[in-house]
Design a protein around this motif. Sequence first.
Motif, PDB file in Angstrom:
ATOM      1  N   THR A  66       0.857  -1.182   0.000  1.00  0.00           N
ATOM      2  CA  THR A  66       0.000   0.000   0.000  1.00  0.00           C
ATOM      3  C   THR A  66       0.894   1.233   0.000  1.00  0.00           C
ATOM      4  OG1 THR A  66      -0.115   0.051   2.421  1.00  0.00           O
ATOM      5  CG2 THR A  66      -1.894  -1.115   1.261  1.00  0.00           C
ATOM      6  N   VAL A  67       0.330   2.355  -0.401  1.00  0.00           N
ATOM      7  CA  VAL A  67       1.073   3.613  -0.434  1.00  0.00           C
ATOM      8  C   VAL A  67       0.163   4.721   0.068  1.00  0.00           C
ATOM      9  CG1 VAL A  67       0.480   4.094  -2.855  1.00  0.00           C
ATOM     10  CG2 VAL A  67       2.550   5.112  -1.852  1.00  0.00           C
ATOM     11  N   GLN A  68       0.780   5.694   0.766  1.00  0.00           N
ATOM     12  CA  GLN A  68       0.015   6.832   1.279  1.00  0.00           C
ATOM     13  C   GLN A  68       0.821   8.110   1.072  1.00  0.00           C
ATOM     14  OE1 GLN A  68      -1.247   6.549   5.370  1.00  0.00           O
ATOM     15  NE2 GLN A  68      -2.732   8.184   5.117  1.00  0.00           N
ATOM     16  N   LEU A  69       0.140   9.142   0.615  1.00  0.00           N
ATOM     17  CA  LEU A  69       0.736  10.454   0.383  1.00  0.00           C
ATOM     18  C   LEU A  69       0.780  11.246   1.685  1.00  0.00           C
ATOM     19  CD1 LEU A  69       1.578  12.815  -1.594  1.00  0.00           C
ATOM     20  CD2 LEU A  69      -0.844  13.389  -1.632  1.00  0.00           C
ATOM     21  N   THR A  70       1.953  11.789   2.014  1.00  0.00           N
ATOM     22  CA  THR A  70       2.081  12.707   3.149  1.00  0.00           C
ATOM     23  C   THR A  70       2.660  14.016   2.646  1.00  0.00           C
ATOM     24  OG1 THR A  70       4.264  11.843   3.742  1.00  0.00           O
ATOM     25  CG2 THR A  70       2.373  10.875   4.868  1.00  0.00           C
ATOM     26  N   ALA A  71       2.327  15.086   3.322  1.00  0.00           N
ATOM     27  CA  ALA A  71       2.802  16.416   2.937  1.00  0.00           C
ATOM     28  C   ALA A  71       3.807  16.909   3.961  1.00  0.00           C
ATOM     29  CB  ALA A  71       1.624  17.382   2.849  1.00  0.00           C
ATOM     30  N   ASP A  72       4.809  17.612   3.492  1.00  0.00           N
ATOM     31  CA  ASP A  72       5.849  18.171   4.355  1.00  0.00           C
ATOM     32  C   ASP A  72       5.272  19.349   5.147  1.00  0.00           C
ATOM     33  OD1 ASP A  72       8.206  19.800   5.185  1.00  0.00           O
ATOM     34  OD2 ASP A  72       9.311  18.343   3.989  1.00  0.00           O
ATOM     35  N   GLY A  73       5.599  19.419   6.423  1.00  0.00           N
ATOM     36  CA  GLY A  73       5.123  20.516   7.272  1.00  0.00           C
ATOM     37  C   GLY A  73       5.630  21.884   6.829  1.00  0.00           C
ATOM     38  N   ALA A  74       6.778  21.906   6.144  1.00  0.00           N
ATOM     39  CA  ALA A  74       7.342  23.175   5.667  1.00  0.00           C
ATOM     40  C   ALA A  74       6.605  23.715   4.442  1.00  0.00           C
ATOM     41  CB  ALA A  74       8.826  22.996   5.353  1.00  0.00           C
ATOM     42  N   ASN A  75       5.671  22.947   3.899  1.00  0.00           N
ATOM     43  CA  ASN A  75       4.901  23.413   2.738  1.00  0.00           C
ATOM     44  C   ASN A  75       4.028  24.623   3.061  1.00  0.00           C
ATOM     45  OD1 ASN A  75       5.966  21.326   1.245  1.00  0.00           O
ATOM     46  ND2 ASN A  75       4.074  20.160   1.082  1.00  0.00           N
ATOM     47  N   GLY A  76       3.852  24.919   4.348  1.00  0.00           N
ATOM     48  CA  GLY A  76       3.019  26.053   4.742  1.00  0.00           C
ATOM     49  C   GLY A  76       3.774  27.365   4.832  1.00  0.00           C
ATOM     50  N   ALA A  77       5.063  27.370   4.502  1.00  0.00           N
ATOM     51  CA  ALA A  77       5.878  28.586   4.577  1.00  0.00           C
ATOM     52  C   ALA A  77       5.799  29.371   3.267  1.00  0.00           C
ATOM     53  CB  ALA A  77       7.328  28.215   4.881  1.00  0.00           C
TER      54      ALA A  77
ATOM     55  N   GLY B  26     -14.189   6.892 -12.060  1.00  0.00           N
ATOM     56  CA  GLY B  26     -13.285   6.011 -11.326  1.00  0.00           C
ATOM     57  C   GLY B  26     -12.233   6.737 -10.507  1.00  0.00           C
ATOM     58  N   GLU B  27     -12.266   8.071 -10.501  1.00  0.00           N
ATOM     59  CA  GLU B  27     -11.282   8.797  -9.694  1.00  0.00           C
ATOM     60  C   GLU B  27     -11.679   8.751  -8.219  1.00  0.00           C
ATOM     61  OE1 GLU B  27     -12.619  13.442  -9.564  1.00  0.00           O
ATOM     62  OE2 GLU B  27     -11.512  12.810 -11.336  1.00  0.00           O
ATOM     63  N   THR B  28     -10.680   8.927  -7.343  1.00  0.00           N
ATOM     64  CA  THR B  28     -10.915   8.989  -5.900  1.00  0.00           C
ATOM     65  C   THR B  28     -10.187  10.197  -5.338  1.00  0.00           C
ATOM     66  OG1 THR B  28     -11.043   6.580  -5.749  1.00  0.00           O
ATOM     67  CG2 THR B  28     -10.620   7.769  -3.701  1.00  0.00           C
ATOM     68  N   VAL B  29     -10.898  11.047  -4.644  1.00  0.00           N
ATOM     69  CA  VAL B  29     -10.278  12.210  -4.001  1.00  0.00           C
ATOM     70  C   VAL B  29      -9.591  11.738  -2.734  1.00  0.00           C
ATOM     71  CG1 VAL B  29     -10.702  14.447  -2.900  1.00  0.00           C
ATOM     72  CG2 VAL B  29     -11.971  13.804  -4.968  1.00  0.00           C
ATOM     73  N   ILE B  30      -8.282  12.002  -2.621  1.00  0.00           N
ATOM     74  CA  ILE B  30      -7.551  11.589  -1.418  1.00  0.00           C
ATOM     75  C   ILE B  30      -7.121  12.784  -0.569  1.00  0.00           C
ATOM     76  CG2 ILE B  30      -6.833   9.394  -2.413  1.00  0.00           C
ATOM     77  CD1 ILE B  30      -4.010  10.654  -2.707  1.00  0.00           C
ATOM     78  N   VAL B  31      -7.086  13.985  -1.172  1.00  0.00           N
ATOM     79  CA  VAL B  31      -6.894  15.241  -0.437  1.00  0.00           C
ATOM     80  C   VAL B  31      -7.960  16.186  -0.993  1.00  0.00           C
ATOM     81  CG1 VAL B  31      -5.363  17.180   0.082  1.00  0.00           C
ATOM     82  CG2 VAL B  31      -4.396  14.883  -0.152  1.00  0.00           C
ATOM     83  N   PRO B  32      -8.906  16.632  -0.155  1.00  0.00           N
ATOM     84  CA  PRO B  32     -10.017  17.448  -0.654  1.00  0.00           C
ATOM     85  C   PRO B  32      -9.575  18.811  -1.172  1.00  0.00           C
ATOM     86  CG  PRO B  32     -10.416  16.699   1.607  1.00  0.00           C
ATOM     87  CD  PRO B  32      -9.017  16.338   1.271  1.00  0.00           C
ATOM     88  N   ALA B  33     -10.314  19.343  -2.131  1.00  0.00           N
ATOM     89  CA  ALA B  33     -10.053  20.681  -2.680  1.00  0.00           C
ATOM     90  C   ALA B  33     -10.074  21.704  -1.561  1.00  0.00           C
ATOM     91  CB  ALA B  33     -11.089  21.016  -3.736  1.00  0.00           C
ATOM     92  N   GLY B  34      -9.184  22.677  -1.646  1.00  0.00           N
ATOM     93  CA  GLY B  34      -9.106  23.739  -0.648  1.00  0.00           C
ATOM     94  C   GLY B  34      -8.225  23.401   0.538  1.00  0.00           C
TER      95      GLY B  34
ATOM     96  N   GLY C 187      -1.988  15.886   4.326  1.00  0.00           N
ATOM     97  CA  GLY C 187      -1.707  14.624   3.637  1.00  0.00           C
ATOM     98  C   GLY C 187      -2.993  13.853   3.394  1.00  0.00           C
ATOM     99  N   ALA C 188      -2.862  12.753   2.706  1.00  0.00           N
ATOM    100  CA  ALA C 188      -4.009  11.899   2.409  1.00  0.00           C
ATOM    101  C   ALA C 188      -4.384  11.067   3.622  1.00  0.00           C
ATOM    102  CB  ALA C 188      -3.689  10.977   1.237  1.00  0.00           C
ATOM    103  N   THR C 189      -5.664  10.783   3.779  1.00  0.00           N
ATOM    104  CA  THR C 189      -6.120   9.915   4.860  1.00  0.00           C
ATOM    105  C   THR C 189      -6.324   8.493   4.360  1.00  0.00           C
ATOM    106  OG1 THR C 189      -8.411  10.527   4.427  1.00  0.00           O
ATOM    107  CG2 THR C 189      -7.241  11.789   6.118  1.00  0.00           C
ATOM    108  N   LEU C 190      -6.354   8.299   3.049  1.00  0.00           N
ATOM    109  CA  LEU C 190      -6.549   6.982   2.455  1.00  0.00           C
ATOM    110  C   LEU C 190      -5.229   6.424   1.941  1.00  0.00           C
ATOM    111  CD1 LEU C 190      -9.655   7.796   0.204  1.00  0.00           C
ATOM    112  CD2 LEU C 190      -9.672   6.675   2.442  1.00  0.00           C
TER     113      LEU C 190
END
Length: 187
Positions: free
Chosen positions: A90-101, A126-134, A140-143
Amino acid sequence: MLAAGVVLGVGAASTLAAWNDSEFTQADFTAGRFGIVGATNGATFSEHATAATAAALSFQLPATTAAMAPGNTVYALFSVKTLNPSVAGTVQLTADGANGAGLGAHLRYSVRTIPGTTCNATPQTGETVIVPAGSTLTTGATLTQTLTANGASQVNYCFAVTLPTATPNAAQGLGLTARWTFTAMSS
């Protein structure tokens, strides 16, 4: 009679002995492999195992501008699959905390998995939203997504990054190198 008793005692001891035999077994074990590779075009996969060797996502700006302006949304594809050979996972997307700078404090994004490799504003069956718009760029993704063994199929991620129309003047000239990680685990 005493002699007969001694003979019987020796005879009884010798009948208690039993034959024996043994069977032995062994087995050789080899550990499988697990790893993932990524591609920014959905076709040319390679390893990007560290932040120093990160794949550069190819966000296309509108033809009329050289940088993002309020109201712009840009899109980029990134695909992931297992190595060949590799076990499934399995794979999961995470976002770097520094992305908010910097400019990241103003940018918003979404990520969806798509069945093909055309990443744009058009919704796909067939698409799946893993990080909601906005979402902020630190979200990061929850799925998790399933990765098949031996690179048999890939997961295609479509990133959409927006500079909202209400972005203040203070954002002008700011920059950001945003980073995301695809963390995979064997199953």
